[in-house]
Write a protein that holds these residues in place. Sequence first.
Motif, PDB file in Angstrom:
ATOM      1  N   ARG A 155       9.884   1.199  -5.742  1.00 59.20           N
ATOM      2  CA  ARG A 155       9.598  -0.189  -6.068  1.00 59.20           C
ATOM      3  C   ARG A 155      10.731  -1.092  -5.579  1.00 59.20           C
ATOM      4  NH1 ARG A 155       9.854  -4.664  -6.687  1.00 59.20           N
ATOM      5  NH2 ARG A 155       9.493  -6.098  -8.395  1.00 59.20           N
ATOM      6  N   ARG A 156      11.964  -0.646  -5.812  1.00 61.10           N
ATOM      7  CA  ARG A 156      13.121  -1.448  -5.407  1.00 61.10           C
ATOM      8  C   ARG A 156      13.202  -1.563  -3.885  1.00 61.10           C
ATOM      9  NH1 ARG A 156      18.937   0.540  -7.027  1.00 61.10           N
ATOM     10  NH2 ARG A 156      19.173   0.857  -4.812  1.00 61.10           N
ATOM     11  N   THR A 165       7.674  -4.080  -3.931  1.00 58.78           N
ATOM     12  CA  THR A 165       6.333  -4.290  -4.483  1.00 58.78           C
ATOM     13  C   THR A 165       5.933  -3.032  -5.245  1.00 58.78           C
ATOM     14  OG1 THR A 165       4.002  -4.204  -3.872  1.00 58.78           O
ATOM     15  CG2 THR A 165       5.560  -3.776  -2.116  1.00 58.78           C
ATOM     16  N   TRP A 166       5.020  -3.194  -6.204  1.00 61.77           N
ATOM     17  CA  TRP A 166       4.518  -2.009  -6.925  1.00 61.77           C
ATOM     18  C   TRP A 166       3.406  -1.326  -6.154  1.00 61.77           C
ATOM     19  CZ3 TRP A 166       6.806   0.853 -10.194  1.00 61.77           C
ATOM     20  CH2 TRP A 166       7.722   0.304 -11.111  1.00 61.77           C
ATOM     21  N   PRO A 191       4.605   2.194  -4.442  1.00 62.74           N
ATOM     22  CA  PRO A 191       4.752   3.282  -5.426  1.00 62.74           C
ATOM     23  C   PRO A 191       3.415   3.697  -6.032  1.00 62.74           C
ATOM     24  CG  PRO A 191       6.308   1.515  -5.888  1.00 62.74           C
ATOM     25  CD  PRO A 191       5.516   1.079  -4.715  1.00 62.74           C
TER      26      PRO A 191
END
Lengths: 74, 720
Positions: B683-684, B688-689, B692
């Motif tokens: 994510r980092r 964005t999610w 992941p």
Amino acid sequence: MTLNELKPGEMAVVDGWLTDQPPLRLLEMGLLPGTEIQLIRFAPLGDPIDFKMRGYHLSLRKTEAAMVRVRDIR
Amino acid sequence: MRQKVGNYPGVTVERKIGQMPGSHTQGPIELIDLPGSYSLSPKSLDERIAYDVLSGHLPGEARPDAVVCVADASNLERNLYLATQVLDLGLPVIIALNMMDAAEEAGLQINIPLLQEKLGVPVVPMVASQNDGLGKLKYQMRRLDLPLPAERQWSLMPAVDVEIADLIAELQAEVPTLPAGQGFVEVLQCLTSDLMMEFWEERAPLFCTKVAAIRDKLDAQKAPYQQAEVIGRYSWLSPLVAQCVERRKDPSQKTTSDKIDAVLTHQLFGPVLFGLLLLLIFQAVFTWATPVMDLIEGGVVNLGGLVRSNFPGGWITDMVVDGVIAGVGNVAVFLPQILLLFFFLGLMEDTGYMARSAFIMDRVMSKVGLSGGSVVPLLSSFACAIPGIMAARTLANPKDRLITIMVAPLMSCSARLPVYTLFIAAFLPTGSVFGIITFQGLAMFSMYLLGTVMAFVAAFVLKRIVFKGESSFFAMELPPYRVPRFKQIFWRMIDRSKAFVVRAGKIIFGMSIVLWFMARYPVAEMDTTIAEQRIEAEATYFAHVDSLVASGMPQPMAEITVDERMAATFQRQDAAEAGYLVEHSIIGRIGKILEPVMRPLGFDWKISAGIVSAFAAREVIISALATIYSVGDVDEDSPLLREKLKADRYADGSPVYTPLVAVSLLVFFVLALQCMSTLAIARRETNTWRWPAVMWLYMTGLAYLFSLVIYQGGQALGLG
């Protein structure tokens, strides 16, 4: 003739690029017109290629080496 | 101060901060280590970080007071390219000319005073690996009168040069806070880098419009403005270096490193040796670590016994022994293997072999849509996906980077190792092929192979479906081979293992306690049949004692005799009761709910419960199973988890764990994404999610599918 067409051990001088937008990273690494370069060997599967220039080893893929025009091959 | 330094461009990806005492008037000096880089023009993330720090672009962080630019003396020209960019920033600069020993070996005699005079800044010759020159460098760093670099001595091509002054004035007018002397570099960056244009777009819109206009104008003139900086700098540098360096050996003469390369990157020997090296690493990790692991395992059992015998009985002692000690201990056992793996990775990095592995593997990697540069992030992921995903920042091509991030968690990380070890050791046959390679070692190798092959397949599919387009670009330096510095490798190994232990340890400690509660509560009312069996057994017991006493045996003697005779009956009874309690606890209920979904893979409710708890972190399944089994089994004579697993039976007497179930479970763990930290880091890194989420879904889907095919297929073939 282009860089990828050299044989192992052959030296040449970089003449120029076959593209208007050569990869900046390669320029920064010193692959500029006038640079002396030697093809050392092909990787086990024929690609990439190990070159020696400006006193260090740089490996390039065939597709990138094919964009570099060379002269004065010996 | 310890610092990670790798013999591979871009090993140091994140900024690292340290302190050193300054001169008595200064107070401490704060040191920021920036990622190794070829250039300051930001093309990849790590170059961006370096430029942001040096130019003071990071919000809340001041521009540094001075810069120490480390250059490799054996490769002076290319290294000074970066140094000349740093000189143009308008900050005091010290050049640390490192690896003087390598330069000497290559027959290069560098005239330091002349170089210093030409560059106009202090140049400190060093051999950092031997602490040579460190004192001089520290002296320069503590100087308060460090000179500013001289005026720029190289020139741009005229077509570009005439535009620069105007642009600098424009930028300074719009951004008055811009430090004097920095304008020139900023303008140069904007001509070549779209990343920098983005940065200024909001801060200096007029300037950006003007830059864009000038780019168009130069394009129309066919002036190669993007090459202007590089050509200008090298035209100045090449003669300068030629003047300062005397070559004592014929440059075409082969160095030791070249001779080693003739073997290690040989058409045939190269790949064979690389394959053998990987096999050796896995064999070593599996067999060399065993004696130490046995020692730790014994220690954990003893510690549990010690606590139990010295503290009053009750739920707190139970929780500490069965939950915390058993849970944490079952993971501590695998530390020797993790250390060994990190040692080998460090060795490859430090000797320079890592870059050769990329050279050998690039053709294969490019076939599946990755590049040789992905080899290091992917190999690091064998240790842990988190550093692997972070190492992908060194990939200049964003597509390559994203694909590498997406497939890195498929590489078998060290957290899977405990799971592999437990199930392979417990359920696969011992014995060996040709007397050298054990079946179990081979099985371990297969797990790693499966993960790697699936990573390639996933990369291929991602490249074809998600990222259609041109192939990536690849240029990599092959650094000279170096004798490994074991002290460095040792500290890096400790650092990496510590990071893993702390991360895993925290989760496991907490999870162990939570799992213990989940396995123990709620306390169900005992099943009437089982309860009646106990009453019956006790009645039989007393009847036997009574009849012995009636025949003249003293009471205590009679009790001991009957105790012995009925020990097995009571043990079965205890296990049945404990098993009933776990089955009706929270974790048992979750496992039961999932059992219908997991049964086709060969997993019972206990394995299902273990998998659920392992979705936070893979290694937790060990402590989860340990908790489930030590709560459900009171037999203290078989403390090893693997013995308990082997002894587990279904109600019909058939074993819960057959080799086929073990293989199905192993494959599930190879492929499933069971790691919160990996999701967090992805994510980092992707910001964005979405990625992941895609990662979790495709990996877990693959895991279910593969285990299903293996278990059902195996049963159809009569292997179950």
